[in-house]
Design a protein around this motif. Structure first.
Motif, PDB file in Angstrom:
ATOM      1  N   ARG A   1       0.865  -1.227  -0.220  1.00  0.00           N
ATOM      2  CA  ARG A   1       0.494  -0.003   0.241  1.00  0.00           C
ATOM      3  C   ARG A   1       1.128   1.479  -0.238  1.00  0.00           C
ATOM      4  N   VAL A   2       0.707   2.344  -0.556  1.00  0.00           N
ATOM      5  CA  VAL A   2       1.798   3.497  -0.980  1.00  0.00           C
ATOM      6  C   VAL A   2       0.577   4.341  -0.433  1.00  0.00           C
ATOM      7  N   ASP A   3       0.323   6.011   0.150  1.00  0.00           N
ATOM      8  CA  ASP A   3      -0.623   6.907   0.596  1.00  0.00           C
ATOM      9  C   ASP A   3       0.009   7.613  -1.105  1.00  0.00           C
ATOM     10  N   THR A   4      -0.601   7.825  -1.563  1.00  0.00           N
ATOM     11  CA  THR A   4      -0.085   8.683  -3.077  1.00  0.00           C
ATOM     12  C   THR A   4       0.040  10.208  -2.842  1.00  0.00           C
ATOM     13  N   ARG A   5      -0.609  10.412  -0.768  1.00  0.00           N
ATOM     14  CA  ARG A   5      -0.317  12.451  -1.190  1.00  0.00           C
ATOM     15  C   ARG A   5       0.735  11.584  -0.446  1.00  0.00           C
ATOM     16  N   THR A   6       1.589  10.963  -0.288  1.00  0.00           N
ATOM     17  CA  THR A   6       2.683  11.166   0.209  1.00  0.00           C
ATOM     18  C   THR A   6       4.398  11.645  -0.810  1.00  0.00           C
ATOM     19  N   LEU A   7       3.417  11.445  -2.499  1.00  0.00           N
ATOM     20  CA  LEU A   7       4.613  10.947  -3.623  1.00  0.00           C
ATOM     21  C   LEU A   7       5.086  12.630  -3.767  1.00  0.00           C
ATOM     22  N   SER A   8       6.062  12.344  -4.932  1.00  0.00           N
ATOM     23  CA  SER A   8       6.380  13.390  -4.927  1.00  0.00           C
ATOM     24  C   SER A   8       5.878  13.863  -6.768  1.00  0.00           C
ATOM     25  N   ASP A   9       5.400  13.029  -7.189  1.00  0.00           N
ATOM     26  CA  ASP A   9       4.847  12.374  -8.265  1.00  0.00           C
ATOM     27  C   ASP A   9       3.084  13.126  -7.770  1.00  0.00           C
ATOM     28  N   GLY A  10       2.777  12.588  -7.198  1.00  0.00           N
ATOM     29  CA  GLY A  10       1.173  12.250  -6.638  1.00  0.00           C
ATOM     30  C   GLY A  10       0.429  10.612  -6.911  1.00  0.00           C
ATOM     31  N   ASN A  11       0.953  10.450  -7.966  1.00  0.00           N
ATOM     32  CA  ASN A  11       1.370   8.368  -8.326  1.00  0.00           C
ATOM     33  C   ASN A  11       0.933   8.827  -9.943  1.00  0.00           C
ATOM     34  N   LEU A  12       1.228   9.992 -10.432  1.00  0.00           N
ATOM     35  CA  LEU A  12       1.595  10.131 -12.180  1.00  0.00           C
ATOM     36  C   LEU A  12       1.970   9.350 -12.700  1.00  0.00           C
ATOM     37  N   VAL A  13       3.138   9.124 -12.222  1.00  0.00           N
ATOM     38  CA  VAL A  13       4.342   8.406 -12.575  1.00  0.00           C
ATOM     39  C   VAL A  13       4.558   6.671 -12.255  1.00  0.00           C
ATOM     40  N   THR A  14       4.701   6.651  -9.918  1.00  0.00           N
ATOM     41  CA  THR A  14       4.975   6.003  -9.945  1.00  0.00           C
ATOM     42  C   THR A  14       4.642   4.590 -10.330  1.00  0.00           C
ATOM     43  N   GLY A  15       3.719   4.437 -10.169  1.00  0.00           N
ATOM     44  CA  GLY A  15       3.123   3.110 -10.446  1.00  0.00           C
ATOM     45  C   GLY A  15       2.789   2.598 -11.328  1.00  0.00           C
ATOM     46  N   GLY A  16       3.465   3.265 -12.498  1.00  0.00           N
ATOM     47  CA  GLY A  16       3.677   2.667 -14.433  1.00  0.00           C
ATOM     48  C   GLY A  16       2.125   3.545 -14.600  1.00  0.00           C
ATOM     49  N   ALA A  17       1.219   3.305 -14.293  1.00  0.00           N
ATOM     50  CA  ALA A  17      -0.043   4.004 -15.376  1.00  0.00           C
ATOM     51  C   ALA A  17      -0.401   4.874 -13.951  1.00  0.00           C
ATOM     52  N   THR A  18      -1.068   6.280 -14.616  1.00  0.00           N
ATOM     53  CA  THR A  18      -1.670   7.150 -14.557  1.00  0.00           C
ATOM     54  C   THR A  18      -3.222   6.831 -13.752  1.00  0.00           C
ATOM     55  N   ASP A  19      -3.655   6.951 -12.760  1.00  0.00           N
ATOM     56  CA  ASP A  19      -4.463   7.582 -12.247  1.00  0.00           C
ATOM     57  C   ASP A  19      -5.761   7.775 -13.135  1.00  0.00           C
ATOM     58  N   PRO A  20      -6.117   7.064 -14.122  1.00  0.00           N
ATOM     59  CA  PRO A  20      -7.200   7.845 -15.199  1.00  0.00           C
ATOM     60  C   PRO A  20      -8.388   9.027 -15.120  1.00  0.00           C
ATOM     61  N   PHE A  21      -9.165   8.833 -13.506  1.00  0.00           N
ATOM     62  CA  PHE A  21      -9.033  10.332 -12.554  1.00  0.00           C
ATOM     63  C   PHE A  21      -8.138  11.477 -13.004  1.00  0.00           C
ATOM     64  N   ALA A  22      -7.415  10.803 -11.994  1.00  0.00           N
ATOM     65  CA  ALA A  22      -6.261  11.987 -11.954  1.00  0.00           C
ATOM     66  C   ALA A  22      -5.817  12.547 -13.628  1.00  0.00           C
ATOM     67  N   ALA A  23      -5.883  11.994 -14.209  1.00  0.00           N
ATOM     68  CA  ALA A  23      -4.919  12.443 -15.289  1.00  0.00           C
ATOM     69  C   ALA A  23      -6.499  13.117 -15.796  1.00  0.00           C
ATOM     70  N   ALA A  24      -7.663  12.893 -15.976  1.00  0.00           N
ATOM     71  CA  ALA A  24      -8.576  13.391 -16.238  1.00  0.00           C
ATOM     72  C   ALA A  24      -8.567  14.968 -15.460  1.00  0.00           C
ATOM     73  N   GLU A  25      -8.566  14.937 -14.289  1.00  0.00           N
ATOM     74  CA  GLU A  25      -8.434  16.422 -13.574  1.00  0.00           C
ATOM     75  C   GLU A  25      -7.086  16.946 -13.707  1.00  0.00           C
ATOM     76  N   VAL A  26      -6.181  16.107 -14.382  1.00  0.00           N
ATOM     77  CA  VAL A  26      -5.418  17.148 -15.252  1.00  0.00           C
ATOM     78  C   VAL A  26      -5.864  18.082 -15.896  1.00  0.00           C
ATOM     79  N   LEU A  27      -6.649  17.904 -16.658  1.00  0.00           N
ATOM     80  CA  LEU A  27      -7.379  19.112 -17.191  1.00  0.00           C
ATOM     81  C   LEU A  27      -7.851  20.395 -17.050  1.00  0.00           C
ATOM     82  N   ARG A  28      -8.240  19.711 -15.600  1.00  0.00           N
ATOM     83  CA  ARG A  28      -8.520  21.451 -14.571  1.00  0.00           C
ATOM     84  C   ARG A  28      -7.976  22.450 -14.475  1.00  0.00           C
ATOM     85  N   GLY A  29      -6.009  21.554 -14.750  1.00  0.00           N
ATOM     86  CA  GLY A  29      -5.507  23.230 -14.628  1.00  0.00           C
ATOM     87  C   GLY A  29      -5.326  24.177 -16.248  1.00  0.00           C
ATOM     88  N   THR A  30      -5.965  23.330 -17.027  1.00  0.00           N
ATOM     89  CA  THR A  30      -5.872  24.521 -18.405  1.00  0.00           C
ATOM     90  C   THR A  30      -5.589  25.528 -18.412  1.00  0.00           C
TER      91      THR A  30
END
Length: 260
Positions: free
Chosen positions: A117-146
């Protein structure tokens, strides 16, 4: 802990160009893309993460399902074979949940029947990279910062007519607008990446749902030089059945994890 990925090797408004007549203003449309996924409920997903550093390039692939309302999903992630080709890597099962990533068959000294178990809030990349796959909803929410986006044109993704947009998102701005489960993770990524600006290409269907999104990250993560990461998420079969059961406490590995 070395993650799966690392172990494997302008302003809105003036810069924004309106989309086509059905798409509307590009920046506004992309800010709503994550909400359209929540409305859709669920989907199947395929992921690809390409990393390049020091003349070496590796690709990690994944496939699974995701529930956008519960913010939970399951992926099978396949690491590239080692350069010698001597070791066959078993797929890693990943369970995605708000603020957490669970991995099975992680290796690195973890018993085969245990989860990490990894607490993604403590990861310096927010688990956009660490898991080897970006969480699909996190990938979508990046676009909120367009911050800026242009409508490129009409095309097709897997036989579906889509609108192609290209732009740049700011992770700090995305964190402020994200759902509770992604606020801290995206905020960590904004601070941990080499730059908070994320170039992207995204393809939306006529209902505004993401069919494909490709982000380009620049990640340091203890490396001597930034690692260029291209993360692609393909979404399809909306409304697919999703059943994700998180592991019990006794099934989670509590020992030290070796770096690979």
């Amino acid at each position: 802990m070395a993650g799966v990925a690392l172990g494997a090797g302008g302003c809105a408004g003036g810069d924004a160009v309106a989309g086509d007549a059905r798409g509307g203003d590009a920046v506004v449309v992309l800010h709503r893309a994550a909400d359209q996924l929540v409305e859709a409920g669920s989907s199947k997903a395929r992921t690809s993460m390409e990393m390049a550093a020091g003349g070496t390039r590796v690709t990690i692939r994944g496939a699974g399902v995701y529930d956008y309302r519960k913010r939970m999903g399951q992926l099978k992630v396949l690491l590239p074979q080692d350069p010698a080709g001597a070791t066959e890597r078993r797929p890693i099962t990943e369970l995605l949940a708000p603020g957490a990533l669970f991995m099975k068959n992680r290796g690195a000294g973890v018993p085969a029947d245990k989860w990490v178990r990894v607490d993604t809030r403590t990861l310096s990349d927010g688990n956009l990279v660490t898991g080897g796959a970006t969480d699909p909803f996190a990938a979508a929410e990046v676009l909120r910062g367009t911050r800026s986006a242009t409508f490129v044109g009409r095309t097709e993704v897997a036989g579906t007519r889509v609108r192609h947009y290209r732009g740049t998102a700011d992770l700090g701005a995305a964190a402020k607008q994200a759902s509770d489960g992604n606020k801290e993770s995206l905020s960590a990524a904004a601070k941990g990446f080499a730059t908070a600006e994320v170039p992207f290409d995204v393809y939306l269907d006529d209902e505004g749902r993401i069919r494909k999104v490709r982000h380009r990250f620049s990640f340091v993560g203890g490396q001597k030089s930034p690692v260029a990461v291209a993360s692609t998420t393909l979404l399809y079969d909306f409304g697919a059945s999703v059943r994700v059961r998180l592991p019990d406490t006794d099934d989670i590995y509590a020992g030290k994890i070796a770096e690979e």
